[in-house]
Design an enzyme around this catalytic site. Structure first.
Site, PDB file in Angstrom:
ATOM      1  N   TYR A   1      40.158  46.105  46.829  1.00 24.79           N
ATOM      2  CA  TYR A   1      38.756  46.574  47.544  1.00 24.79           C
ATOM      3  C   TYR A   1      39.611  48.401  47.928  1.00 24.79           C
ATOM      4  CZ  TYR A   1      37.286  42.494  47.137  1.00 24.79           C
ATOM      5  OH  TYR A   1      36.952  40.774  47.159  1.00 24.79           O
TER       6      TYR A   1
ATOM      7  N   ASN B   1      27.906  42.699  42.606  1.00 19.45           N
ATOM      8  CA  ASN B   1      28.031  42.511  41.038  1.00 19.45           C
ATOM      9  C   ASN B   1      27.196  41.794  40.094  1.00 19.45           C
ATOM     10  OD1 ASN B   1      28.739  42.982  38.116  1.00 19.45           O
ATOM     11  ND2 ASN B   1      30.733  42.100  38.834  1.00 19.45           N
TER      12      ASN B   1
ATOM     13  N   CYS C   1      34.711  42.133  38.336  1.00 17.99           N
ATOM     14  CA  CYS C   1      35.192  41.723  39.960  1.00 17.99           C
ATOM     15  C   CYS C   1      36.168  40.553  40.432  1.00 17.99           C
ATOM     16  CB  CYS C   1      33.641  41.778  40.426  1.00 17.99           C
ATOM     17  SG  CYS C   1      32.834  39.994  40.290  1.00 17.99           S
ATOM     18  N   HIS C   2      36.668  39.412  39.117  1.00 18.82           N
ATOM     19  CA  HIS C   2      37.451  38.479  39.589  1.00 18.82           C
ATOM     20  C   HIS C   2      38.670  39.229  40.097  1.00 18.82           C
ATOM     21  CE1 HIS C   2      37.047  38.835  35.450  1.00 18.82           C
ATOM     22  NE2 HIS C   2      38.144  38.561  35.803  1.00 18.82           N
TER      23      HIS C   2
ATOM     24  N   GLU D   1      44.745  35.267  33.108  1.00 19.03           N
ATOM     25  CA  GLU D   1      45.202  36.549  32.226  1.00 19.03           C
ATOM     26  C   GLU D   1      46.671  37.083  32.601  1.00 19.03           C
ATOM     27  OE1 GLU D   1      42.300  39.184  34.224  1.00 19.03           O
ATOM     28  OE2 GLU D   1      40.502  38.315  33.480  1.00 19.03           O
TER      29      GLU D   1
END
Lengths: 171, 219
Positions: free
Chosen positions: B150, B173, B181-182, B208
């Site tokens: 952040y 979001n 945003c993840h 990912e």
């Protein structure tokens, strides 16, 4: 304001029945589409307290008249003839009524629809908008450009005439 | 007044009138509604087109304006409430229609099965203003398989001290997954909150990073 899709979901069926009562089936679908497209365009400006079914029925009424006029490619007979190619204004107030009177007899699916076709335009409108769209006579009158009492009378006359026609038809 | 109450014969007649005008079938109405959506799109009056799609994380709601994708609702969110909100904030001229979001559906399917690393769809972020807009714009550039803190996101968005505001931008979001945003985590390495639940966030990050198979294998 609710998403317009909810309006279509809630009123789509009754508007289609109104279109089918006023027009042959093939034209009824077009009138339905035109009605909801126009309604969608104007929807953001609709007053929150509006009677949505009445509003949609009014638009459907206009679209039914448009369909009937569009059917006749030749100039609408009640419009004044152009003088030296210059159009002489729009048709007089009775034009809508005569447009409804010109409903053709093609595409009639059953004898009761044939009987509906035989009604005077205001009788037909009053019967369909009051009994099928379930609008109160005050709104039916507004829609047809007459008083509440006249709309009530037209519906009663229309029903009486339908009854006579149906009796005269061999079953 | 007495003409208003039909006699028995009139009631029979009205019943017959009811029957003579057939009640439209669901198929007939669906077909007309699909045609209406196409007409509205062509005439430029379809302000918001929306649809649902299945995903490994449950049903997603997709909504798009003419400019682009404006909202993705996760399974954990109240989709009806989202639609009501869009009617208020964008436009009530909304129809359920798939065509506008077909590319989004295809790309999300590819993403969930591990075959897509970045999205190529137009976004409509005009509902997000000020610093939050800056944050989301930078967030789009945080690549697949990477994370940002952040604090790092606040700094990249031009205001290193606005860490809480950066967090707030992420939690509001409107287009999760596509605006990733993840991929924003806490400075201590813990994953932090997610609108779809922290389990979903952990699962997406694992997919990912290659430490888990495609998301389509899990529910």
């Amino acid at each position: 304001m609710r998403p317009f899709d909810e309006v279509v979901a809630e009123h789509g069926a009754v508007v289609l029945r109104v279109c089918r009562a006023m027009l042959p089936v093939a034209e009824a679908d077009d009138a339905w589409s035109e009605t909801f497209l126009s309604a969608m365009r104007a929807y953001p400006d609709l007053r929150p307290d509006s009677n949505v079914r009445g509003w949609l029925t009014t638009i459907a009424h206009r679209k039914a008249i448009d369909q009937i006029r569009g059917r006749n490619r030749r100039p609408w007979p009640v419009d004044p003839l152009p003088i030296d190619g210059v159009p002489q204004g729009k048709g007089e107030a009775g034009a809508d009524e005569r447009a409804l009177a010109a409903l053709d007899r093609a595409g009639v699916v059953n004898e009761l629809q044939a009987a509906l076709d035989g009604l005077a335009p205001k009788q037909r409108g009053a019967v369909v908008y009051h009994y099928l769209a379930e609008l109160p006579y005050a709104e039916v009158g507004e829609l047809l450009g007459t008083s509440e009492a006249a709309a009530r009378r037209s519906a009663a006359d229309g029903i009486a005439r339908l009854r006579t026609t149906m009796r005269g038809t061999p079953r | 007044m007495n003409t208003e109450t039909p006699g028995t014969t009139d009631q029979q007649l009205l019943a017959e009138l009811e029957r003579s005008i057939p009640t439209p079938t669901t198929d007939e109405l669906d077909s007309l509604r699909a045609g209406l959506a196409a007409d509205a799109e062509r005439e430029g009056v379809l302000d918001v087109a929306y649809r649902s799609m299945d995903s490994p994380y449950g049903s997603l709601l997709l909504a798009a304006t003419e400019k682009g994708l404006v909202r993705i609702g996760l399974a954990s969110e109240d989709h009806d409430a989202i639609l009501d909100g869009l009617a208020e904030t964008v436009s009530p001229r909304m129809l359920r229609s798939g065509r506008r979001t077909d590319p989004v559906v295809r790309q999300l399917d590819e993403y969930f099965s591990g075959d897509r690393r970045r999205f190529d769809v137009a976004l409509d972020l005009h509902l997000v203003r000020g610093f939050r807009h800056d944050v989301l714009t930078h967030l789009v550039d945080v690549g697949y398989g990477t994370t940002v803190s952040y604090a790092g996101l606040a700094a990249a968005s031009g205001n290193p001290r606005a860490v809480r505001a950066a967090g707030s931008a992420c939690s509001h979001n409107p287009i999760p997954l596509v605006v990733p945003c993840h991929r924003v985590v806490r400075s201590d390495g813990s994953v932090g909150n997610y609108a779809g639940g922290s389990e979903m966030k952990v699962s997406l990050l694992a997919m990912e990073s290659g430490s888990a198979g495609p998301a389509t294998t899990r529910h």
